[in-house]
Motif scaffolding. Structure first.
Motif, short mmCIF file in Angstrom:
data_model
loop_
_atom_site.label_atom_id
_atom_site.label_comp_id
_atom_site.label_asym_id
_atom_site.label_seq_id
_atom_site.Cartn_x
_atom_site.Cartn_y
_atom_site.Cartn_z
N LYS A 125 0.72 -1.33 -0.13
CA LYS A 125 -0.09 0.07 0.19
C LYS A 125 0.84 1.15 -0.01
CE LYS A 125 -4.11 -1.70 2.35
NZ LYS A 125 -5.10 -1.63 3.64
N ILE A 126 2.05 1.41 1.01
CA ILE A 126 2.63 2.44 0.85
C ILE A 126 3.44 2.72 -0.34
CG2 ILE A 126 4.88 3.61 2.03
CD1 ILE A 126 2.47 3.76 3.77
N LEU A 131 3.82 6.33 -5.21
CA LEU A 131 3.96 6.59 -6.26
C LEU A 131 2.76 7.49 -6.76
CD1 LEU A 131 4.89 5.84 -9.25
CD2 LEU A 131 3.17 3.68 -9.19
N VAL A 132 1.62 7.23 -6.39
CA VAL A 132 0.35 8.30 -6.70
C VAL A 132 0.82 9.63 -6.37
CG1 VAL A 132 -1.96 8.81 -6.53
CG2 VAL A 132 -1.20 6.33 -6.81
N VAL A 138 4.30 16.09 -9.14
CA VAL A 138 5.01 16.29 -10.23
C VAL A 138 4.09 16.92 -11.28
CG1 VAL A 138 6.32 15.41 -11.97
CG2 VAL A 138 6.92 14.91 -9.86
N SER A 139 2.86 16.44 -11.43
CA SER A 139 1.70 16.90 -12.42
C SER A 139 1.50 18.39 -12.14
CB SER A 139 0.41 16.03 -12.29
OG SER A 139 1.09 14.64 -12.77
N SER A 168 4.37 17.16 2.44
CA SER A 168 3.13 16.90 1.68
C SER A 168 2.99 15.56 1.64
CB SER A 168 3.53 17.55 0.35
OG SER A 168 3.29 18.98 0.53
N TYR A 169 4.05 14.72 1.36
CA TYR A 169 3.83 13.14 1.35
C TYR A 169 3.16 12.65 2.50
CZ TYR A 169 6.69 12.26 -2.86
OH TYR A 169 7.12 12.27 -4.17
N ILE A 170 3.36 13.19 3.61
CA ILE A 170 3.04 12.74 4.88
C ILE A 170 1.48 13.22 4.89
CG2 ILE A 170 3.16 13.02 7.60
CD1 ILE A 170 5.94 13.53 7.44
N LEU A 171 1.41 14.35 4.59
CA LEU A 171 -0.39 14.73 4.65
C LEU A 171 -1.12 14.16 3.61
CD1 LEU A 171 -2.24 16.80 5.85
CD2 LEU A 171 -1.49 18.64 3.96
N ILE A 172 -0.76 14.13 2.51
CA ILE A 172 -1.57 13.43 1.56
C ILE A 172 -1.75 12.03 1.73
CG2 ILE A 172 -1.45 12.66 -1.08
CD1 ILE A 172 0.16 15.17 -1.51
#
Length: 335
Positions: A125-126, A131-132, A138-139, A168-172
């Motif tokens: 899952k991680i 990746l998403v 990036v998009s 952001s990675y942590i929040l998303i």
């Protein structure tokens, strides 16, 4: 005609989501895509054993078609709305929802078809979520709509610089999994998301981000349509397919509109639910087996206190509504 696109997005989202349940729920039953309660839910939910899951496909279908119809209306009456960074941002936000939803779909598939109750392993899952999240950020960067600025209470605009990205990675990823945790009783995640999407709808409209308003409107309508089947007593569960799709939509909308800090307001109940799990686990380890809450996520603790699922839905929805109103006030003061 363009001004009616928001209304049509909500109407078609609701209608398609609600009507699709007529066909999808019997189909899921025939496939024996039923939820297993024994290992992943409270024992008093055992009566829900076998209730069809993966019902989130209803509002995923409703949202997708509704946004498509709304964009068709815009092409015919206001083509200027369908070009430029703001137009592309809505599809990036939709990618976030579909990307995380795809991970949830695989997780559900493993549970109900492969009969492995815990679904995907944690590391799988991680990896998928990382990746998403990377593609999402990036998009938005390539679209020119990603900045490292956030707005903080009593401070105003702050440039987080390089720290913006790990945070952001942590929040998303955190909010996606928090939405997943909120989906624990009939109608709760749907009710909370409906109110959250109303907040996004109002906020994006006030900020002039009409394209993102279409997505929020379609999602609000589609989730409301799903409640026809998901409210107590639920005839279908959204599954990880649905909850992770909604989590991706919340994260995608907040980042696409350039206000990631609004997640803390418009996703307040999700964060509260996840925070109780983190606190419980930490306290359990520190005290060598003691529990701070009767059960987590916190909605189960209220069940243990005798609250009905309908009462919990109502109470938590009022908390979410208060948080959304506070978020709108915050945005008004600091925008």
């Amino acid at each position: 005609m363009a001004r009616y696109a928001l209304i049509w997005a909500a109407v078609f989202g609701f209608t398609i989501s609600a009507v699709s349940g007529i066909f999808l729920i019997p189909f899921l039953k025939r496939l024996h895509f039923g939820q297993t309660i024994k290992e992943i839910g409270p024992t008093w939910h055992s009566k829900k054993q076998g209730t069809p899951t993966m019902g989130g496909l209803c509002f995923i279908l409703g949202t997708t078609i509704a946004v498509g119809i709304a964009y068709t209306i815009l092409l015919a009456s206001g083509p200027e709305y369908t070009t430029g960074p703001d137009s592309r941002a809505v599809f990036i936000a939709m990618f976030s929802a579909f990307g995380f939803g795809a991970i949830g779909f695989v997780d559900d598939f493993i549970k109900v078809v492969c009969k492995r109750n815990l679904g995907l392993r944690a590391w799988q899952k991680i990896v998928g979520q990382l990746l998403v999240t990377t593609i999402l950020l990036v998009s938005l960067y390539l679209n020119g709509t990603l900045t490292t600025y956030v707005t903080l209470p009593f401070v105003g605009f702050v440039d987080l610089g390089i720290f913006f990205y790990p945070l952001s990675y942590i929040l998303i990823i955190g909010i996606v999994n928090a939405v997943n945790l909120t989906d624990g009783i009939d109608g709760l995640c749907s009710c909370i998301t409906f109110i959250s999407m109303l907040g996004f709808l109002i906020l994006t409209s006030l900020m002039g981000q009409f394209n993102l308003s279409l997505l929020a409107s379609a999602l609000a309508g589609a989730v409301a349509g799903f409640l026809v089947w998901n409210f107590y007593p639920a005839k279908v569960f959204m599954g990880d397919t649905g909850s992770m799709f909604l989590g991706g939509a919340v994260a995608g909308l907040a980042y696409a509109m350039g206000r990631p800090e609004m997640i803390f307001f418009l996703g307040a109940v999700y964060i509260w639910e996840a925070a109780t799990v983190v606190i419980q686990v930490t306290y359990f380890k520190i005290t060598h087996g003691k529990r701070l809450f009767k059960m987590t996520p916190i909605h189960h603790a209220f069940e243990m206190r005798g609250w009905s699922e309908v009462k919990i839905d109502g109470g938590f929805s009022l908390i979410e509504l208060a948080a959304v109103l506070l978020g709108l006030l915050f945005s008004f003061l600091y925008y």
